[in-house]
Write a protein that holds these residues in place. Structure first.
Motif, PDB file in Angstrom:
ATOM      1  N   THR A   1      39.130 -34.424  17.446  1.00  0.00           N
ATOM      2  CA  THR A   1      38.615 -33.919  16.925  1.00  0.00           C
ATOM      3  C   THR A   1      40.560 -33.279  17.475  1.00  0.00           C
ATOM      4  O   THR A   1      41.128 -34.158  18.647  1.00  0.00           O
ATOM      5  CB  THR A   1      37.736 -33.063  17.837  1.00  0.00           C
ATOM      6  OG1 THR A   1      38.534 -33.162  19.598  1.00  0.00           O
ATOM      7  CG2 THR A   1      36.331 -33.087  17.574  1.00  0.00           C
TER       8      THR A   1
ATOM      9  N   TYR B   1      39.634 -35.895   7.455  1.00  0.00           N
ATOM     10  CA  TYR B   1      39.632 -34.290   7.661  1.00  0.00           C
ATOM     11  C   TYR B   1      38.178 -33.728   6.804  1.00  0.00           C
ATOM     12  O   TYR B   1      38.457 -34.065   5.988  1.00  0.00           O
ATOM     13  CB  TYR B   1      41.199 -33.537   6.842  1.00  0.00           C
ATOM     14  CG  TYR B   1      39.724 -31.875   6.811  1.00  0.00           C
ATOM     15  CD1 TYR B   1      41.094 -31.432   8.278  1.00  0.00           C
ATOM     16  CD2 TYR B   1      40.317 -31.822   5.820  1.00  0.00           C
ATOM     17  CE1 TYR B   1      40.756 -30.341   8.184  1.00  0.00           C
ATOM     18  CE2 TYR B   1      39.946 -30.069   6.091  1.00  0.00           C
ATOM     19  CZ  TYR B   1      40.291 -28.692   7.257  1.00  0.00           C
ATOM     20  OH  TYR B   1      40.273 -27.583   7.586  1.00  0.00           O
ATOM     21  N   GLU B   2      37.833 -32.778   7.888  1.00  0.00           N
ATOM     22  CA  GLU B   2      36.462 -31.978   7.719  1.00  0.00           C
ATOM     23  C   GLU B   2      36.059 -30.826   7.834  1.00  0.00           C
ATOM     24  O   GLU B   2      35.868 -30.079   6.868  1.00  0.00           O
ATOM     25  CB  GLU B   2      34.835 -32.629   8.863  1.00  0.00           C
ATOM     26  CG  GLU B   2      35.337 -34.467   8.591  1.00  0.00           C
ATOM     27  CD  GLU B   2      33.757 -34.657   9.482  1.00  0.00           C
ATOM     28  OE1 GLU B   2      32.693 -35.652   9.205  1.00  0.00           O
ATOM     29  OE2 GLU B   2      33.926 -34.490  11.061  1.00  0.00           O
ATOM     30  N   ASN B   3      36.944 -30.243   8.868  1.00  0.00           N
ATOM     31  CA  ASN B   3      36.487 -29.105   8.878  1.00  0.00           C
ATOM     32  C   ASN B   3      38.070 -27.817   9.759  1.00  0.00           C
ATOM     33  O   ASN B   3      37.840 -29.179  10.869  1.00  0.00           O
ATOM     34  CB  ASN B   3      34.920 -28.512   9.640  1.00  0.00           C
ATOM     35  CG  ASN B   3      35.600 -27.010   9.419  1.00  0.00           C
ATOM     36  OD1 ASN B   3      36.029 -26.498   8.524  1.00  0.00           O
ATOM     37  ND2 ASN B   3      34.070 -26.201   9.404  1.00  0.00           N
TER      38      ASN B   3
ATOM     39  N   TYR C   1      38.301 -24.789  12.315  1.00  0.00           N
ATOM     40  CA  TYR C   1      37.140 -23.328  12.949  1.00  0.00           C
ATOM     41  C   TYR C   1      37.898 -21.853  12.585  1.00  0.00           C
ATOM     42  O   TYR C   1      36.758 -21.506  12.728  1.00  0.00           O
ATOM     43  CB  TYR C   1      36.474 -24.059  13.937  1.00  0.00           C
ATOM     44  CG  TYR C   1      35.664 -25.483  13.858  1.00  0.00           C
ATOM     45  CD1 TYR C   1      34.605 -25.933  13.479  1.00  0.00           C
ATOM     46  CD2 TYR C   1      36.391 -26.952  13.864  1.00  0.00           C
ATOM     47  CE1 TYR C   1      33.287 -26.219  13.053  1.00  0.00           C
ATOM     48  CE2 TYR C   1      35.894 -27.532  13.710  1.00  0.00           C
ATOM     49  CZ  TYR C   1      34.390 -27.862  13.604  1.00  0.00           C
ATOM     50  OH  TYR C   1      33.644 -29.385  12.879  1.00  0.00           O
TER      51      TYR C   1
ATOM     52  N   ASN D   1      41.521 -20.756   8.338  1.00  0.00           N
ATOM     53  CA  ASN D   1      40.941 -21.189   6.481  1.00  0.00           C
ATOM     54  C   ASN D   1      42.195 -22.748   6.103  1.00  0.00           C
ATOM     55  O   ASN D   1      42.999 -22.573   5.987  1.00  0.00           O
ATOM     56  CB  ASN D   1      41.372 -20.207   5.600  1.00  0.00           C
ATOM     57  CG  ASN D   1      40.638 -20.340   4.030  1.00  0.00           C
ATOM     58  OD1 ASN D   1      40.402 -21.296   3.996  1.00  0.00           O
ATOM     59  ND2 ASN D   1      41.168 -19.895   3.252  1.00  0.00           N
TER      60      ASN D   1
ATOM     61  N   THR E   1      43.174 -26.043   3.935  1.00  0.00           N
ATOM     62  CA  THR E   1      42.638 -26.412   2.828  1.00  0.00           C
ATOM     63  C   THR E   1      43.340 -27.429   2.333  1.00  0.00           C
ATOM     64  O   THR E   1      44.389 -28.169   2.796  1.00  0.00           O
ATOM     65  CB  THR E   1      43.019 -25.672   1.209  1.00  0.00           C
ATOM     66  OG1 THR E   1      42.829 -24.561   1.658  1.00  0.00           O
ATOM     67  CG2 THR E   1      42.988 -26.310  -0.449  1.00  0.00           C
TER      68      THR E   1
ATOM     69  N   ILE F   1      40.351 -28.757  15.095  1.00  0.00           N
ATOM     70  CA  ILE F   1      40.119 -29.630  13.872  1.00  0.00           C
ATOM     71  C   ILE F   1      39.026 -30.983  13.507  1.00  0.00           C
ATOM     72  O   ILE F   1      39.743 -31.261  15.049  1.00  0.00           O
ATOM     73  CB  ILE F   1      41.554 -29.992  12.611  1.00  0.00           C
ATOM     74  CG1 ILE F   1      42.473 -28.561  13.005  1.00  0.00           C
ATOM     75  CG2 ILE F   1      40.922 -30.482  10.967  1.00  0.00           C
ATOM     76  CD1 ILE F   1      43.753 -28.872  12.827  1.00  0.00           C
ATOM     77  N   SER F   2      38.428 -30.293  12.840  1.00  0.00           N
ATOM     78  CA  SER F   2      37.593 -32.241  13.058  1.00  0.00           C
ATOM     79  C   SER F   2      37.791 -32.825  12.039  1.00  0.00           C
ATOM     80  O   SER F   2      38.015 -32.781  10.852  1.00  0.00           O
ATOM     81  CB  SER F   2      36.027 -31.814  13.127  1.00  0.00           C
ATOM     82  OG  SER F   2      35.624 -31.307  12.321  1.00  0.00           O
TER      83      SER F   2
END
Length: 661
Positions: free
Chosen positions: A512, A541-543, A545, A548, A550, A593-594
């Motif tokens: 992370t 890249y996953e997500n 939190y 937003n 992209t 960011i994960s």
């Protein structure tokens, strides 16, 4: 008597010699020589004939002994002649100056990228025609030289060529699309070349056009004449952002009126200065003798134009123009297509000899900039087919502009140009933060700091305070960690926005990071965005939190972050809890960011694979540190094997001790 005549002739010879050597010119006589007739090669050319002629030069002050440092004033001419059977539209030439030339004046042409004269052209320069942008053929004009030929008379300064050497350019060529030029033929004071149509060139023309086809660029601006009267006209300026990461905030647009025009009124935008003096005491005042200039919007030759705020969008007097009044914001195409355009209108008054309603000339030397945005370089206006718009009545018909010109601007990053934002690196495996580079966003002339010293490592909490309040923290941290402290401390980064990228964790299946944005400006950034390019980590890249996020693979593996609804403002710097003694507080946005390691086998976070290779804020590329946090901090020295071994041994010994009791 013969002796008297001999003495008289001797004195006359001395006087003539003194006059002839009084000035250090490269020509003999009191006046520059008349340029010779066009070279015979022009008669054998069946395309576009270019000719460069060096006329003369004279030594400038100060006079120095070092020949390479001596400045010379020179005059030269360049001629563009259409010797073919096809009209040359929107001519553009390149002159390869190579002697540190400074161009002071050039007739019948302007610098292509809109630079103001005088301008340094030692690496060559592009010139485009103005006001004669097109060259017709001899066939269509009955050999009218005023329509088939353009002559540029240039005055400038050059360095380093000692007489009898001649300061000639490296080359000269036609840069208009569809033409190909061989190497020029060079002589002592002249060079020429015949450029012909390139048979391999295929122009992209969706339909037949009367004028030049529209060009593509990062930012396109169109100058449309929508109403023409005798002595004045109404124009509409449309700006369209075509770049997926390009952006403008609080834009300022400038141009130069070349024929004495002035702005009578505007809708959808405004000028920064309303002063009639330039009209009263200039050509406009001499022409309009009984005109009331107190009501004129702007009389400057180079007006500065800005967008209106959003609350004026419905104002009947100065607003009420579609796509106007957005406080100077042009978003990129990746954010909101409906906010990539800005429009305003202006009424322009002309003077003689352009009073005829068909005498229409656009302004030149367009420049646009924003706040903490990319640098744009704009070309010269080119005549294009009139813009077509849907009829406002709603009927199935279109309205065509009277005349249209297009200005294309592209994002540039000149060598040595300072950035507007910067990035710091930190990681869980190292106590210190690698801050923004010294003078990352430029350094003013300051004797109190060293602009060439490396930035000092910082404790994490130092990122929360302005640079002026970090000195004590930086020195204390250096003392604690036994880091050297330079006698003269490094200068600040001077960036309006800084971004911290922190590696938060690293485990077997993933890792992370935490990104934090700091706004050190007093203005708020609405609809902010940041874009991160990552070479090795991008596939994992996953997500994200709190933002937003992209993925945009077509933009060199870019991850695009923007605020969620309600978090689209990056607030400006404000006073702290104690305004008198405490430091100011920056506006801040933060998110975790994960990443997964499933798609990035072999990734080594501790070696730097988890850090971005490029970072953009609102379209501007930020300055990055040149090194990564090392994995030799106090945490990285700790190994789990000895810890587990010591824990087990301690447990065994404690049990043995209890049994013995």
């Amino acid at each position: 008597m013969s002796r008297t005549l001999a003495l008289l002739f001797f004195f006359l010879f001395l006087i003539t010699f003194e006059i002839g050597t009084a000035q250090d010119y490269d020509y003999a006589g009191d006046k520059p020589p008349t340029p010779p007739a066009p070279p015979p090669a022009q008669d054998s050319c069946s395309g576009i004939f270019l000719n460069y002629e060096f006329l003369y030069r004279e030594k400038e002050y100060p006079h120095v002994k070092n020949a390479t440092a001596q400045a010379w004033a020179f005059k030269s001419t360049a001629t563009i002649f259409n010797a073919g059977d096809v009209e040359l539209k929107g001519w553009k030439i390149f002159i390869g100056f190579q002697h540190k030339e400074i161009l002071i004046a050039a007739s019948n042409a302007v610098i292509f990228d809109g630079d103001d004269l005088p301008v340094k052209v030692g690496n060559g320069t592009h010139l485009v025609g103005y006001p004669q942008t097109d060259l017709k053929t001899s066939i269509d004009t009955a050999n009218d030289m005023t329509q088939i030929q353009a002559k540029i008379e240039m005055t400038g300064t050059q360095f380093g060529v000692k007489p009898p050497g001649i300061p000639m350019p490296k080359t000269i060529r036609l840069e208009t699309d569809g033409y190909k030029c061989p190497a020029p033929i060079k002589k002592k004071t002249e060079m020429h070349v015949c450029c012909k149509k390139d048979p391999k060139f295929k122009a992209k023309k969706p339909k037949s056009v009367k004028f030049l086809p529209r060009q593509e660029g990062d930012l396109s601006m169109t100058y449309d004449i929508i109403q023409a009267n005798e002595g004045n006209y109404m124009a509409q300026v449309t700006m369209e952002n075509n770049h997926p990461l390009g952006r403008l905030d609080h834009w300022n647009l400038t141009w130069e009126w070349m024929r004495g025009e002035f702005i009578y009124s505007m809708k959808g935008a405004y000028t920064h200065l309303k002063d009639p003096s330039d009209c009263l005491y200039g050509p406009a005042g001499q022409f309009y003798k009984d005109f009331d200039f107190s009501t004129v919007m702007n009389c400057e030759k180079r007006p500065v134009i800005s967008d209106l705020p959003a609350d004026r969008a419905k104002d009947e007097k100065i607003g009420n123009v579609p796509y106007c009044c957005r406080n100077g914001t042009l978003l990129p195409t990746t954010m909101d297509e409906s906010k990539t355009k800005s429009v305003f209108q202006l009424q322009v008054f002309k003077i003689q000899p352009d009073m005829n309603r068909t005498a229409l000339f656009p302004p030149q030397k367009w420049k646009i900039n924003g706040v903490l945005n990319p640098d744009y370089k704009c070309g010269a206006p080119i005549r294009v087919d009139p813009t077509e718009t849907p009829d406002p009545s709603g009927l199935d018909t279109t309205t065509e502009a009277i005349a249209s010109w297009q200005v294309v601007c592209n994002i540039t990053k000149p060598k040595g140009t300072a950035s507007h934002c910067c990035v710091s690196f930190s990681a869980f495996y190292n106590d210190s933060v690698i801050p923004c580079n010294t003078c990352a966003c430029g350094c003013p002339d300051n004797d109190t700091c060293n602009p060439n010293a490396k930035a000092m490592l910082l404790p994490p909490e130092a990122l929360l305070v302005p640079f002026d309040n970090r000195t004590a923290k930086a020195k204390a941290w250096a003392k604690l960690k036994h880091y050297p402290v330079p006698r003269k401390l490094p200068c600040a980064d001077n960036c309006g926005v800084s971004i911290n990228w922190h590696i938060s964790s690293d485990y077997r299946k993933g890792w992370t990071a935490r990104i934090t944005l700091f706004n050190w400006e007093e203005i708020n950034f609405e609809d902010w965005f940041t874009a991160i390019q990552m070479n090795k980590a991008y596939p994992g890249y996953e997500n994200v939190y709190s933002f937003n996020g992209t993925k945009i693979p077509e933009l060199d593996n870019t991850i695009f972050f923007q605020g969620l609804p309600g978090l689209t403002f990056l607030m400006g710097e404000t006073n702290g809890t104690d305004p008198k003694s405490g430091p100011r507080v920056p506006g801040k946005q933060q998110s975790v960011i994960s990443f997964s390691k499933a798609k990035t086998p072999g990734i080594n976070i501790v070696k730097g694979d988890g850090f971005p290779t490029k970072v953009f804020f609102n379209g501007e590329e930020c300055s990055l540190p040149t090194v990564f946090p090392k994995g030799d901090g106090h945490r990285s020295h700790v190994s789990l094997v000895p810890i587990i071994f010591l824990t087990i041994m301690s447990f065994v010994l404690m049990n043995d001790h209890l049994h013995l009791q």
